[in-house]
Motif scaffolding. Sequence first.
Motif, PDB file in Angstrom:
ATOM      1  N   CYS A  17       0.652  -1.455  -0.132  1.00 15.38           N
ATOM      2  CA  CYS A  17      -0.040  -0.054  -0.137  1.00 15.38           C
ATOM      3  C   CYS A  17       0.839   1.148  -0.075  1.00 15.38           C
ATOM      4  CB  CYS A  17      -1.013  -0.179   1.252  1.00 15.38           C
ATOM      5  SG  CYS A  17      -1.735   1.022   2.009  1.00 15.38           S
ATOM      6  N   PRO A  19       0.570   4.540   1.114  1.00 12.38           N
ATOM      7  CA  PRO A  19       0.892   5.190   2.520  1.00 12.38           C
ATOM      8  C   PRO A  19       1.817   4.555   3.532  1.00 12.38           C
ATOM      9  CG  PRO A  19      -1.365   4.790   2.718  1.00 12.38           C
ATOM     10  CD  PRO A  19      -0.933   4.491   1.068  1.00 12.38           C
ATOM     11  N   CYS A  42      -6.494   1.266   8.359  1.00 13.49           N
ATOM     12  CA  CYS A  42      -5.504   1.242   7.338  1.00 13.49           C
ATOM     13  C   CYS A  42      -4.069   1.559   8.390  1.00 13.49           C
ATOM     14  CB  CYS A  42      -5.507   2.810   6.542  1.00 13.49           C
ATOM     15  SG  CYS A  42      -6.867   2.785   5.548  1.00 13.49           S
ATOM     16  N   TYR A  45      -3.486  -2.200   9.707  1.00 18.27           N
ATOM     17  CA  TYR A  45      -2.936  -2.942   8.801  1.00 18.27           C
ATOM     18  C   TYR A  45      -1.249  -2.791   8.719  1.00 18.27           C
ATOM     19  CZ  TYR A  45      -1.222  -3.363   3.886  1.00 18.27           C
ATOM     20  OH  TYR A  45      -0.536  -3.420   2.695  1.00 18.27           O
ATOM     21  N   THR A  99      -4.933   8.438   2.444  1.00 14.28           N
ATOM     22  CA  THR A  99      -5.173   7.157   2.157  1.00 14.28           C
ATOM     23  C   THR A  99      -6.306   7.147   1.108  1.00 14.28           C
ATOM     24  OG1 THR A  99      -6.896   7.157   3.839  1.00 14.28           O
ATOM     25  CG2 THR A  99      -4.883   6.363   4.816  1.00 14.28           C
ATOM     26  N   CYS A 100      -6.570   5.782   0.852  1.00 14.21           N
ATOM     27  CA  CYS A 100      -7.624   5.805  -0.299  1.00 14.21           C
ATOM     28  C   CYS A 100      -8.947   6.614  -0.083  1.00 14.21           C
ATOM     29  CB  CYS A 100      -8.063   4.367  -0.562  1.00 14.21           C
ATOM     30  SG  CYS A 100      -6.688   3.456  -0.928  1.00 14.21           S
ATOM     31  N   SER A 135      -3.752   4.937  -2.621  1.00 17.20           N
ATOM     32  CA  SER A 135      -3.196   3.635  -2.837  1.00 17.20           C
ATOM     33  C   SER A 135      -3.811   2.949  -4.111  1.00 17.20           C
ATOM     34  CB  SER A 135      -3.382   2.797  -1.633  1.00 17.20           C
ATOM     35  OG  SER A 135      -2.369   1.669  -1.633  1.00 17.20           O
TER      36      SER A 135
END
Length: 450
Positions: A17, A19, A42, A45, A99-100, A135
């Motif tokens: 990913c 970030p 996020c 993870y 992030t996304c 991402s």
Amino acid sequence: MTKMPSYTATTNACKLCKPLGASLAFRGIESCVPFLHGSQGCATYMRRYIISHFNEPIDIASSSLGEKQAIYGGGSNLKLGLKNVTTKYAPKVIGVATTCLTETIGDNVPMILSEYHKEFGTADSPLVVHVSTPSFSGTHMEGFNAAVKEIVSQLAIESTPNESINLLSGFISTADIRYLREVCDDFGLKATILPDYSDTLDGQALNDYPLIPEGGTPLAAIRTMGGAKATIELGSTLPAETGGKVLEQKFGTRLYRKGLPIGIRATDTLFELFANLSEKDVPARHNAARGRLIDSMVDGHKYIFGKRAVVYGEEDLVVGMTSFLAEIGINTVLCASGGKSGKFEASIAAALEGMDCEFPVVKEDVDFYDIENMAKELKVDLVIGHSKGYTFARKENLPLIRIGFPIHDRVGGQRILHLGYHGAQALFDLITNTIIDKKQSDSPVGYSYM
Ligand code: SF4
């Protein structure tokens, strides 16, 4: 060759990913807390992923967006999160990566940060560096490189010329960072290595858990990078806009770009540059290491010559490994990466120029479904890359030599040395012994002497 399917689903991606890469770069700055502007999962993870490779705790803060912020915007959460991190950690720097979610809803992070500084900023407030890392449009390497660029762009200020050099070393192991520092010291070069997570992600056992670990590139050194006499940037598939480019454009700092120094040829090239910049000869101990490496290659080539390898992972690492494998007589038949810099194949061609070897199949933007299918047809002897290739290597009964990131199923992944003559020596012994071990294990005769 297997025809690539036309669907766009990814099965077991060969990338991570975006970030996550930015968080790793931020961890390499002195007194910096990585901060994700997005939902809580996020950060969880990424922490899980990073911890299982480095075996070190890593705090990654989050603005922890919920459903309401996904609709109305996450500005207030970002401001509150920054205030909390400032109070709890008292950092010098906070590195904010999007992030996304926050990229999809279109949060204007520079504007939110400008408001934040106006509302809450004081003379003692931490500096906030921000980077855009959607991402869905990139890999961890793109996030890492983008973060390094923004760190330089937002923190380096006009400074008086000095004799130091900047070394933007890319995403390498903690052992690699320590090795580069030793080499620079041996040449008498004062180097600002950015980022430097060699202590923050590979530290010592302590009685008390520090909220922010010691180490990282000193903030004061980053501030004065523009005054350095040169910047060396490692990587042959880097984007056009990098930290080194920023320094060149803003401060006129001379930029040199070199591939990752994996193997003899690439290390020679970097050492020649160090010698020129330091106006010193290559130190005797490094010449001796080079000589020992060549001697070991003469001794061991009969065990490995002509073997066929698949190499996968980050593009720059694959380029460096492919060049090194050609030096030792192993044919890389497939170079694969989840990255898509558009420079992968040309970089492999440049790295192999003048070498007596087959030109490999080069595939960017692939997953392990593709890699496995191609490897089957190419009849390979060994697999070289990170732990995510274990499943297919096991299925095909191929030995897996672990390099790069992530290494989840062995200890010491962060301490693997890839760079320089010492790294090449370690890799040569590992590869040769792995091939010998496979032959010995597969042999019906239990021989114990070669
Ligand atoms: S949602 Fe996006 S930013 Fe968050 S962990 Fe998944 S890929 Fe990374």
